[in-house]
Design a protein around this motif. Structure first.
Motif, PDB file in Angstrom:
ATOM      1  N   HIS A 104       0.825  -1.210   0.000  1.00  0.00           N
ATOM      2  CA  HIS A 104       0.000   0.000   0.000  1.00  0.00           C
ATOM      3  C   HIS A 104       0.866   1.270   0.000  1.00  0.00           C
ATOM      4  O   HIS A 104       1.953   1.282   0.567  1.00  0.00           O
ATOM      5  CB  HIS A 104      -0.890  -0.018   1.248  1.00  0.00           C
ATOM      6  N   VAL A 105       0.350   2.300  -0.632  1.00  0.00           N
ATOM      7  CA  VAL A 105       1.061   3.582  -0.696  1.00  0.00           C
ATOM      8  C   VAL A 105       1.391   4.070   0.717  1.00  0.00           C
ATOM      9  O   VAL A 105       0.592   3.881   1.652  1.00  0.00           O
ATOM     10  CB  VAL A 105       0.218   4.623  -1.480  1.00  0.00           C
ATOM     11  N   ASP A 106       2.585   4.615   0.872  1.00  0.00           N
ATOM     12  CA  ASP A 106       3.068   5.186   2.141  1.00  0.00           C
ATOM     13  C   ASP A 106       3.422   4.157   3.214  1.00  0.00           C
ATOM     14  O   ASP A 106       3.711   4.540   4.346  1.00  0.00           O
ATOM     15  CB  ASP A 106       2.058   6.196   2.745  1.00  0.00           C
ATOM     16  N   HIS A 107       3.410   2.882   2.885  1.00  0.00           N
ATOM     17  CA  HIS A 107       3.816   1.896   3.882  1.00  0.00           C
ATOM     18  C   HIS A 107       5.340   1.772   3.963  1.00  0.00           C
ATOM     19  O   HIS A 107       5.861   1.082   4.840  1.00  0.00           O
ATOM     20  CB  HIS A 107       3.140   0.545   3.635  1.00  0.00           C
ATOM     21  N   GLY A 108       6.037   2.447   3.010  1.00  0.00           N
ATOM     22  CA  GLY A 108       7.500   2.537   3.141  1.00  0.00           C
ATOM     23  C   GLY A 108       8.310   1.762   2.123  1.00  0.00           C
ATOM     24  O   GLY A 108       9.472   1.443   2.370  1.00  0.00           O
TER      25      GLY A 108
END
Ligand code: GDP
Ligand code: MG
Length: 393
Positions: A19-23
């Motif tokens: 998922h976006v922004d999970h790193g």
């Protein structure tokens, strides 16, 4: 002059998903930093990965960052992509030919819609081995928060099991890409543990080195005065400098006068390698993404085939209404994106969630063979995943 590529270790293709922004991008940068520290990679900072400047400078809109590094036992090409749409496009078209994947899940947030979609995509395109990076572990480090990480780990294992992966056996490694990037020894060790898990859990896939050469064209560049360069991952076979090749789709034959991987010249490319081929005398504009470079006479392009297709359910992001003969979606076959007319052969209508057989008439010829996988897309989303059964009439 450039240093030649020396093949000393087995080569595998991996990438981050999640998922976006999970790193994902932070973790990718951290991996390169840790391996640069060991002397088997070059540190690539976050900004360079997220913007993929090399491709941008050449004026190609390809939202995928290719990096390379080595562990003690292997040479890896690693891909990281900025957005969810890039994952869908690159994974289903095979541009990201992953032998294994690192699923990045934030321990703070748990599984999110794109986490589940990427796992589904991985299953569809045949990525059989996933290692989980439970990221942002630094933020759930003490006391009560630690329970959160345990819950997220259970949740991820359940998700993987539900999609047909061995959820109980999949390595789940608690990492902090951010802290490792900052040089914190404890979290640097967490990245080492993740790389060890990838090294040991993702097996070396079978490479068809003796098969006739085939490379689906991912990108094309023209170098003034030298010719046309095509890039992509070698699907099968071996190619040497001076070999003759056919470009299917462009209807030309050529001789390979240059061969590189990650900017390093090589004399022989093999199945699984990410390469750039310089093709002598191929006119500018003749070759496009979706064409196939192959040993002359080894493949015959075709417009008709029969297939078995799984239609994604509405819950999986697919259609909510049935399809019938006459339906005309886009077919993503290797790197090609072609319209096709379908005719259902086993039932008058096919509902989302069902597996059906069909014959397909494509808008143009592409190399096809039994067993080849493809995706069906409509309005920018994946609605089906299929396998070619027979080719021609
Ligand atoms: P991507 O969209 O999955 O590529 O995520 P990014 O790598 O761009 O990271 C998204 C945000 O999460 C950024 O603000 C990062 O600094 C932060 N982040 C990434 N990894 C970690 C981590 O290990 N710990 C913490 N606390 N934050 C992180
Ligand atoms: Mg990113």
């Amino acid at each position: 002059s450039k240093t030649a590529y020396v093949r000393t270790k087995p080569h595998l293709n991996i990438g981050t998903m999640g998922h976006v922004d999970h790193g994902k991008t932070t973790l990718t940068a951290a991996i390169t930093k840790v391996l640069a520290g060991r002397g088997t990679g070059t540190f690539v900072p976050f900004d360079r990965i997220d913007r993929a400047p090399e491709e941008a400078a050449r004026g190609i809109t390809i939202n995928i960052a290719h990096l390379e590094y080595e562990t003690d036992t292997r040479h890896y090409a690693h891909v990281d992509m900025p957005g969810h749409a890039d994952y869908v496009k690159n994974m289903v078209t095979g541009a990201a030919q992953l032998d294994g994947a690192i699923l990045v899940v934030s321990a703070l947030d748990g599984i999110m819609p794109q986490t589940a979609e990427h796992v589904l995509l991985a299953r569809q395109v045949g990525v059989d081995h996933i290692v989980v990076a439970l990221n942002k572990a630094d933020a759930v480090d003490d006391g009560e928060d630690a329970v959160l990480a345990d819950l997220v780990e259970l949740e991820v294992r359940d998700l993987l099991t539900a999609q047909g992966y061995p959820g109980d056996a999949v390595p789940v490694v608690r990492v902090s890409g951010l802290r490792a990037l900052e040089g914190d020894p404890r979290w640097t060790a967490s990245i080492e543990a993740l790389l060890d898990a990838v090294d040991t859990y993702v097996p070396m896939p079978e490479r068809y080195l003796d098969a006739p050469f085939l490379l689906p064209v991912e990108n094309v560049l023209t170098i003034t005065g030298r010719g046309t360069v095509v890039t992509g991952a070698v699907e099968r076979g071996t190619l040497r400098l001076g070999d003759r090749v056919a470009v299917l789709g462009a209807d030309v034959e050529s001789v390979v006068t240059g061969l590189e991987t990650f900017g390093k010249p090589m004399t022989e490319a093999q199945a699984g390698d990410n390469v750039a081929l310089l093709l002598r005398g191929v006119p500018r504009g003749a070759v496009r993404r979706g064409h196939v470079v192959a040993a002359p006479g080894s493949v015959v392009p075709s417009r008709r085939f029969s297939a078995r297709v799984y239609l994604l359910s509405g819950k999986e992001g697919g259609r909510t209404t049935p399809v019938a003969s006459g339906y005309r979606p886009q077919f993503y076959i290797r790197t090609a994106d072609v319209v096709g007319d379908i005719e259902l052969t086993t039932a008058p209508v096919a509902r989302p969630g069902q597996t059906v057989e069909m014959t397909v008439e494509l808008g143009r010829e592409v190399p096809l063979e039994p067993g080849l996988g493809f995706a069906i897309r409509e309005g920018g989303r994946t609605v089906g995943a299929g396998t070619v059964l027979t080719v021609g009439e």
